[in-house]
Write a protein that holds these residues in place. Structure first.
Motif, PDB file in Angstrom:
ATOM      1  N   GLY A 186     -27.623  16.623 -38.887  1.00 41.44           N
ATOM      2  CA  GLY A 186     -27.401  15.299 -38.317  1.00 41.44           C
ATOM      3  C   GLY A 186     -26.107  14.689 -38.834  1.00 41.44           C
ATOM      4  O   GLY A 186     -25.280  15.367 -39.444  1.00 41.44           O
ATOM      5  N   LYS A 187     -25.942  13.409 -38.599  1.00 35.98           N
ATOM      6  CA  LYS A 187     -24.730  12.704 -39.012  1.00 35.98           C
ATOM      7  C   LYS A 187     -24.505  12.828 -40.522  1.00 35.98           C
ATOM      8  O   LYS A 187     -23.399  13.099 -40.977  1.00 35.98           O
ATOM      9  N   LEU A 211     -22.601  15.892 -32.866  1.00 36.95           N
ATOM     10  CA  LEU A 211     -21.445  16.758 -33.060  1.00 36.95           C
ATOM     11  C   LEU A 211     -20.191  16.205 -32.381  1.00 36.95           C
ATOM     12  O   LEU A 211     -19.091  16.322 -32.921  1.00 36.95           O
ATOM     13  N   VAL A 212     -20.334  15.614 -31.222  1.00 40.94           N
ATOM     14  CA  VAL A 212     -19.186  15.103 -30.485  1.00 40.94           C
ATOM     15  C   VAL A 212     -18.381  14.128 -31.331  1.00 40.94           C
ATOM     16  O   VAL A 212     -17.158  14.248 -31.465  1.00 40.94           O
ATOM     17  N   THR A 213     -19.068  13.170 -31.931  1.00 41.51           N
ATOM     18  CA  THR A 213     -18.382  12.168 -32.756  1.00 41.51           C
ATOM     19  C   THR A 213     -17.707  12.810 -33.957  1.00 41.51           C
ATOM     20  O   THR A 213     -16.573  12.466 -34.317  1.00 41.51           O
ATOM     21  N   THR A 217     -13.608  12.600 -34.565  1.00 38.56           N
ATOM     22  CA  THR A 217     -13.095  11.796 -35.686  1.00 38.56           C
ATOM     23  C   THR A 217     -12.630  12.637 -36.864  1.00 38.56           C
ATOM     24  O   THR A 217     -12.241  12.087 -37.896  1.00 38.56           O
ATOM     25  N   GLY A 218     -12.663  13.968 -36.742  1.00 33.48           N
ATOM     26  CA  GLY A 218     -12.161  14.828 -37.802  1.00 33.48           C
ATOM     27  C   GLY A 218     -13.100  14.998 -38.975  1.00 33.48           C
ATOM     28  O   GLY A 218     -12.671  15.418 -40.061  1.00 33.48           O
ATOM     29  N   HIS A 237     -18.855  16.890 -19.254  1.00 35.43           N
ATOM     30  CA  HIS A 237     -19.352  16.637 -20.609  1.00 35.43           C
ATOM     31  C   HIS A 237     -18.191  16.626 -21.607  1.00 35.43           C
ATOM     32  O   HIS A 237     -17.256  17.429 -21.508  1.00 35.43           O
ATOM     33  N   THR A 238     -18.279  15.727 -22.573  1.00 37.45           N
ATOM     34  CA  THR A 238     -17.192  15.554 -23.547  1.00 37.45           C
ATOM     35  C   THR A 238     -16.894  16.834 -24.317  1.00 37.45           C
ATOM     36  O   THR A 238     -15.730  17.129 -24.623  1.00 37.45           O
ATOM     37  N   LEU A 239     -17.913  17.604 -24.651  1.00 35.72           N
ATOM     38  CA  LEU A 239     -17.700  18.829 -25.426  1.00 35.72           C
ATOM     39  C   LEU A 239     -16.742  19.787 -24.724  1.00 35.72           C
ATOM     40  O   LEU A 239     -15.972  20.501 -25.376  1.00 35.72           O
ATOM     41  N   LEU A 240     -16.782  19.811 -23.412  1.00 34.84           N
ATOM     42  CA  LEU A 240     -15.927  20.724 -22.660  1.00 34.84           C
ATOM     43  C   LEU A 240     -14.472  20.250 -22.608  1.00 34.84           C
ATOM     44  O   LEU A 240     -13.588  21.003 -22.192  1.00 34.84           O
TER      45      LEU A 240
END
Length: 280
Positions: A186-187, A211-213, A217-218, A237-240
């Motif tokens: 998780g976060k 995971l996206v965030t 944000t590095g 989707h953002t991941l792509l």
């Protein structure tokens, strides 16, 4: 015809096994799953109808282990980006733009620290493969492996997952989806990882939302995913859209041999259940 049905064979989680279906099949004895993970099934509901469950634990191991290492290597050496860069190189030269190979520098695998979360049969063989690349291997598991098994692959046990996450260069998640292993990363866990770390996921799709965030944000360097919450991912989707993500469409069991062996193992499991024998 429903009274004649004694077995169900699930291929790639497409069928829905719910109470209505189970009630309509009074003579159902066993459901065989084409894979290891059964998080898409309500196992308590299935058991309440006296129906046995079987999965292909042996058939998918080699292809899944190889996929995990392939993702690690491809992400580390930026192989997909490198392949794309060949086209970009010709476009850049023809348009007079500057092309810089330094943009595609990868990271070393040999000598790096690999943390494996979940060292069952698949996780253990991934450690064996990682040893061949001279990686330093840590692992977290509910139970510690025998000393001789650890020595055989050169692994070090981390009772607390935090100790593993703070040290590794690569983290590979190899735990099946169960109520106990739901959301293993998780976060908080991602923030414990090195900013240069890569997360490889070959087991469950519950990780991707956090995971996206972390990637944007590095918090971590990159990710390589063979499993996502939605399969296939929507095209928007953002991941792509992220350059530091490598995604594959659940390729872990998609080889000709694995497909054959999965079916063969499923038939063995079904026949054993129908004949009142223990499922292999």
């Amino acid at each position: 015809i429903s009274k004649k049905v004694q077995v169900i064979y699930l291929w790639r989680h497409k069928s829905v096994i719910d109470q209505e279906l189970l009630q309509s099949l009074p003579n159902l004895k066993v459901i065989a799953n084409s894979g290891v993970g059964m998080g898409h099934l309500d196992l308590k509901l299935v058991a309440s109808f006296g129906v046995k469950m079987a999965n292909a634990t042996h058939a998918v191991s080699s292809s899944t282990e190889n996929t995990g290492m392939a993702l690690l290597l491809a992400s580390a050496r930026r192989l997909v980006e490198g392949n794309t860069s060949i086209l970009l190189y010709h476009v850049a030269i023809s348009s007079g733009m500057e092309y810089c190979e330094a943009h595609f520098l990868g990271v070393e695998v040999t000598g790096a620290i690999l943390g494996i979360i979940g060292v069952g049969s698949i996780g253990y063989k991934i450690a064996l493969r990682a040893k061949a690349f001279e990686m330093n291997i840590l692992y977290h598991n509910r139970t510690q492996r025998k000393e001789q098994e650890e020595q055989a692959v050169g692994t070090t046990y981390c009772k607390k997952i935090d100790n593993l996450l703070q040290q590794e260069d690569f983290v590979m998640v190899v735990v099946s989806l169960t109520p106990q292993t739901h959301k293993p990363i998780g976060k908080r866990e991602m923030e414990l990882m090195k900013p240069t770390a890569t997360l490889i996921n070959i087991s469950q799709g519950t990780i991707q939302n956090r995971l996206v965030t972390a990637l944007q944000t590095g918090v971590i360097r990159a990710a390589a995913l063979d499993v996502t919450h939605l399969e296939p991912l929507p095209t928007d989707h953002t991941l792509l859209k992220l350059k530091n993500v490598l995604t594959t469409p659940h390729l872990s069991i998609k080889t000709e041999k694995a497909t054959y062996v999965i079916t063969e193992e499923a038939v063995e499991n079904l026949l054993a259940a129908l004949n009142g024998l223990p499922i292999p």
